[in-house]
Design a protein around this motif. Structure first.
Motif, PDB file in Angstrom:
ATOM      1  N   VAL A 132       0.863  -1.121  -0.054  1.00 43.99           N
ATOM      2  CA  VAL A 132      -0.004  -0.112   0.079  1.00 43.99           C
ATOM      3  C   VAL A 132       0.778   1.172  -0.075  1.00 43.99           C
ATOM      4  O   VAL A 132       2.002   1.400   0.585  1.00 43.99           O
ATOM      5  N   LYS A 133       0.478   2.249  -0.753  1.00 43.45           N
ATOM      6  CA  LYS A 133       1.347   3.589  -0.929  1.00 43.45           C
ATOM      7  C   LYS A 133       1.211   4.238   0.344  1.00 43.45           C
ATOM      8  O   LYS A 133       0.414   4.399   1.181  1.00 43.45           O
ATOM      9  N   SER A 134       2.494   4.790   0.820  1.00 41.10           N
ATOM     10  CA  SER A 134       2.771   5.594   1.920  1.00 41.10           C
ATOM     11  C   SER A 134       2.103   6.832   2.041  1.00 41.10           C
ATOM     12  O   SER A 134       1.906   7.474   0.884  1.00 41.10           O
ATOM     13  N   ASN A 135       1.454   7.345   3.094  1.00 41.88           N
ATOM     14  CA  ASN A 135       1.522   6.759   4.179  1.00 41.88           C
ATOM     15  C   ASN A 135       0.063   5.732   4.327  1.00 41.88           C
ATOM     16  O   ASN A 135      -0.627   6.153   4.014  1.00 41.88           O
ATOM     17  N   ALA A 136       0.755   4.708   4.686  1.00 38.02           N
ATOM     18  CA  ALA A 136      -0.155   3.332   4.639  1.00 38.02           C
ATOM     19  C   ALA A 136      -0.557   2.949   6.047  1.00 38.02           C
ATOM     20  O   ALA A 136       0.160   2.504   6.945  1.00 38.02           O
ATOM     21  N   ILE A 137      -1.727   2.860   6.182  1.00 42.47           N
ATOM     22  CA  ILE A 137      -2.540   2.133   7.403  1.00 42.47           C
ATOM     23  C   ILE A 137      -3.608   1.192   6.828  1.00 42.47           C
ATOM     24  O   ILE A 137      -4.507   1.443   5.891  1.00 42.47           O
ATOM     25  N   VAL A 138      -3.548  -0.159   7.268  1.00 48.35           N
ATOM     26  CA  VAL A 138      -4.440  -1.115   7.000  1.00 48.35           C
ATOM     27  C   VAL A 138      -5.131  -1.533   8.104  1.00 48.35           C
ATOM     28  O   VAL A 138      -4.421  -1.829   9.231  1.00 48.35           O
ATOM     29  N   PHE A 139      -6.632  -1.720   8.144  1.00 53.04           N
ATOM     30  CA  PHE A 139      -7.374  -2.311   9.145  1.00 53.04           C
ATOM     31  C   PHE A 139      -7.842  -3.821   8.563  1.00 53.04           C
ATOM     32  O   PHE A 139      -8.284  -3.750   7.381  1.00 53.04           O
ATOM     33  N   ALA A 140      -7.771  -4.796   9.367  1.00 52.55           N
ATOM     34  CA  ALA A 140      -8.079  -6.171   9.069  1.00 52.55           C
ATOM     35  C   ALA A 140      -8.830  -6.675  10.140  1.00 52.55           C
ATOM     36  O   ALA A 140      -8.632  -6.480  11.266  1.00 52.55           O
ATOM     37  N   ARG A 141      -9.861  -7.646   9.539  1.00 53.43           N
ATOM     38  CA  ARG A 141     -10.386  -8.451  10.811  1.00 53.43           C
ATOM     39  C   ARG A 141     -10.717  -9.902  10.008  1.00 53.43           C
ATOM     40  O   ARG A 141     -11.256  -9.720   8.876  1.00 53.43           O
ATOM     41  N   ASP A 142     -10.529 -11.069  10.690  1.00 49.00           N
ATOM     42  CA  ASP A 142     -10.775 -12.252  10.145  1.00 49.00           C
ATOM     43  C   ASP A 142     -10.020 -12.349   9.109  1.00 49.00           C
ATOM     44  O   ASP A 142     -10.698 -13.141   7.996  1.00 49.00           O
ATOM     45  N   GLU A 143      -8.803 -12.220   8.972  1.00 50.34           N
ATOM     46  CA  GLU A 143      -7.861 -12.027   7.767  1.00 50.34           C
ATOM     47  C   GLU A 143      -8.376 -11.621   6.480  1.00 50.34           C
ATOM     48  O   GLU A 143      -8.254 -12.421   5.325  1.00 50.34           O
ATOM     49  N   ALA A 144      -9.069 -10.539   6.533  1.00 52.37           N
ATOM     50  CA  ALA A 144      -9.645  -9.852   5.353  1.00 52.37           C
ATOM     51  C   ALA A 144      -9.139  -8.060   5.540  1.00 52.37           C
ATOM     52  O   ALA A 144      -9.403  -7.720   6.847  1.00 52.37           O
ATOM     53  N   LEU A 145      -9.335  -7.715   4.630  1.00 49.15           N
ATOM     54  CA  LEU A 145      -9.089  -6.176   4.433  1.00 49.15           C
ATOM     55  C   LEU A 145     -10.527  -5.468   4.870  1.00 49.15           C
ATOM     56  O   LEU A 145     -11.446  -5.925   4.085  1.00 49.15           O
ATOM     57  N   ALA A 150      -4.438   5.408   2.390  1.00 47.01           N
ATOM     58  CA  ALA A 150      -3.130   5.415   1.828  1.00 47.01           C
ATOM     59  C   ALA A 150      -2.655   6.659   0.949  1.00 47.01           C
ATOM     60  O   ALA A 150      -3.438   7.568   0.807  1.00 47.01           O
ATOM     61  N   GLY A 151      -1.451   7.014   0.676  1.00 40.51           N
ATOM     62  CA  GLY A 151      -0.942   7.999  -0.062  1.00 40.51           C
ATOM     63  C   GLY A 151      -1.349   9.496   0.517  1.00 40.51           C
ATOM     64  O   GLY A 151      -1.275  10.386  -0.166  1.00 40.51           O
ATOM     65  N   GLN A 152      -1.277   9.383   1.767  1.00 42.97           N
ATOM     66  CA  GLN A 152      -1.724  10.787   2.479  1.00 42.97           C
ATOM     67  C   GLN A 152      -0.625  11.566   3.242  1.00 42.97           C
ATOM     68  O   GLN A 152       0.519  10.937   3.211  1.00 42.97           O
ATOM     69  N   SER A 154      -0.458  12.739   5.956  1.00 42.97           N
ATOM     70  CA  SER A 154      -0.112  12.429   7.320  1.00 42.97           C
ATOM     71  C   SER A 154      -0.734  11.177   7.867  1.00 42.97           C
ATOM     72  O   SER A 154      -1.601  10.479   7.056  1.00 42.97           O
ATOM     73  N   ARG A 155       0.044  10.240   8.558  1.00 38.94           N
ATOM     74  CA  ARG A 155      -0.282   9.028   9.061  1.00 38.94           C
ATOM     75  C   ARG A 155      -1.580   9.198   9.724  1.00 38.94           C
ATOM     76  O   ARG A 155      -2.580   8.139   9.650  1.00 38.94           O
ATOM     77  N   LEU A 156      -1.953  10.145  10.460  1.00 41.43           N
ATOM     78  CA  LEU A 156      -3.044  10.254  11.082  1.00 41.43           C
ATOM     79  C   LEU A 156      -4.241  10.437  10.122  1.00 41.43           C
ATOM     80  O   LEU A 156      -5.406   9.862  10.376  1.00 41.43           O
ATOM     81  N   ASP A 157      -4.013  11.229   9.030  1.00 38.73           N
ATOM     82  CA  ASP A 157      -5.205  11.235   7.880  1.00 38.73           C
ATOM     83  C   ASP A 157      -5.467   9.663   7.550  1.00 38.73           C
ATOM     84  O   ASP A 157      -6.558   9.383   7.083  1.00 38.73           O
ATOM     85  N   SER A 158      -4.363   8.969   7.153  1.00 39.26           N
ATOM     86  CA  SER A 158      -4.603   7.736   6.723  1.00 39.26           C
ATOM     87  C   SER A 158      -5.417   6.699   7.946  1.00 39.26           C
ATOM     88  O   SER A 158      -6.154   5.949   7.457  1.00 39.26           O
ATOM     89  N   THR A 159      -5.117   6.888   8.979  1.00 40.60           N
ATOM     90  CA  THR A 159      -5.900   6.137   9.948  1.00 40.60           C
ATOM     91  C   THR A 159      -7.210   6.603   9.939  1.00 40.60           C
ATOM     92  O   THR A 159      -8.049   5.690  10.077  1.00 40.60           O
TER      93      THR A 159
END
Length: 231
Positions: A132-145, A150-152, A154-159
């Motif tokens: 995933v393009k930086s700044n990259a934050i990924v949320f996952a649950r049950d082994e699925a996205l 991405a691409g923000q 600020s990392r806070l924006d990505s979150t």
């Protein structure tokens, strides 16, 4: 099941997208794609069964508009290679981010350790985060996205974007960050969304502040010691 989970990760962005498969596309998979309000521009896969190919090339909305690319060697190992990026006045040449990520080097600095299920989700999220393009934050649950930012700038924006994308599915999810969390506000935002565990490289001057934030929220955190910052 994998396709259904992947599509549910962001059904809005999935429309008109390009899909890559590491397995042969069969009839059942093709039927799912040809469902109401679904459409993609192109599909690349190691192969297509006769029934899957027929489904994708005969349905009215699909037959004249989707491009199918068959690549039998798609899953074959490839030798290490270089990555080239244009920069002003020159060329940046670097190794591709394909090195192993040994779990034996991971550490848990928080009071709470990840559960077995959280650990499985963290492994999955860390694999996805690499691409995933930086700044990259990924949320996952049950082994699925379930959400990605991405691409923000600020990392806070990505979150916050990942949390918005995930919605209610963020409850009980995990988060992966491709580079270290520079401030605790990222953890506060993840906790507000419902994240229960995070994985990140670590190495910030404010690691202690971030660890304290995780402990306050009851979040388990894993340090990998390796980042996947990708421009």
């Amino acid at each position: 099941k994998a396709l259904e989970k992947a599509w549910a990760g962001d059904p809005v962005s999935a429309f008109g997208s390009i899909l890559g498969f590491n397995r042969e596309v069969d009839r059942e998979t093709a039927e799912f794609l040809c469902g109401p309000d679904r459409f993609v521009e192109a599909i690349i896969a190691p192969g297509f069964t006769a029934e899957g190919f027929e489904t994708l090339t005969t349905r009215p909305k699909w037959k004249d508009n989707v491009r199918l690319l068959e690549c039998p060697t798609l899953n074959d190992p490839r030798p290490s290679s270089l990555d080239y990026r244009r920069v002003s006045g020159g060329l940046l040449v670097q190794d591709r981010d394909e090195a192993d990520d040994p779990e034996s080097e991971w550490t848990v600095p928080t009071e709470r350790k990840p559960t077995e299920q959280e650990m499985a989700d963290l492994r999955f999220a860390w694999k996805v985060c690499r691409h995933v393009k930086s700044n990259a934050i990924v949320f996952a649950r049950d082994e699925a996205l379930v959400g990605v930012g991405a691409g923000q700038m600020s990392r806070l924006d990505s979150t916050e974007i990942a949390g918005r994308k995930a919605g209610e599915r963020a409850k009980g999810s995990v988060a992966a960050s491709d580079a270290f969390y520079p401030f605790r506000d990222n953890i506060d935002a993840a906790a507000k969304a419902g994240v229960r565990a995070v994985i990140q490289p670590g190495g910030s001057r404010r690691d202690a502040e971030v660890i304290a934030a995780c402990n306050e929220h009851g979040i388990a955190m894993v340090f990998t010691g390796r980042r996947h910052f990708r421009h």
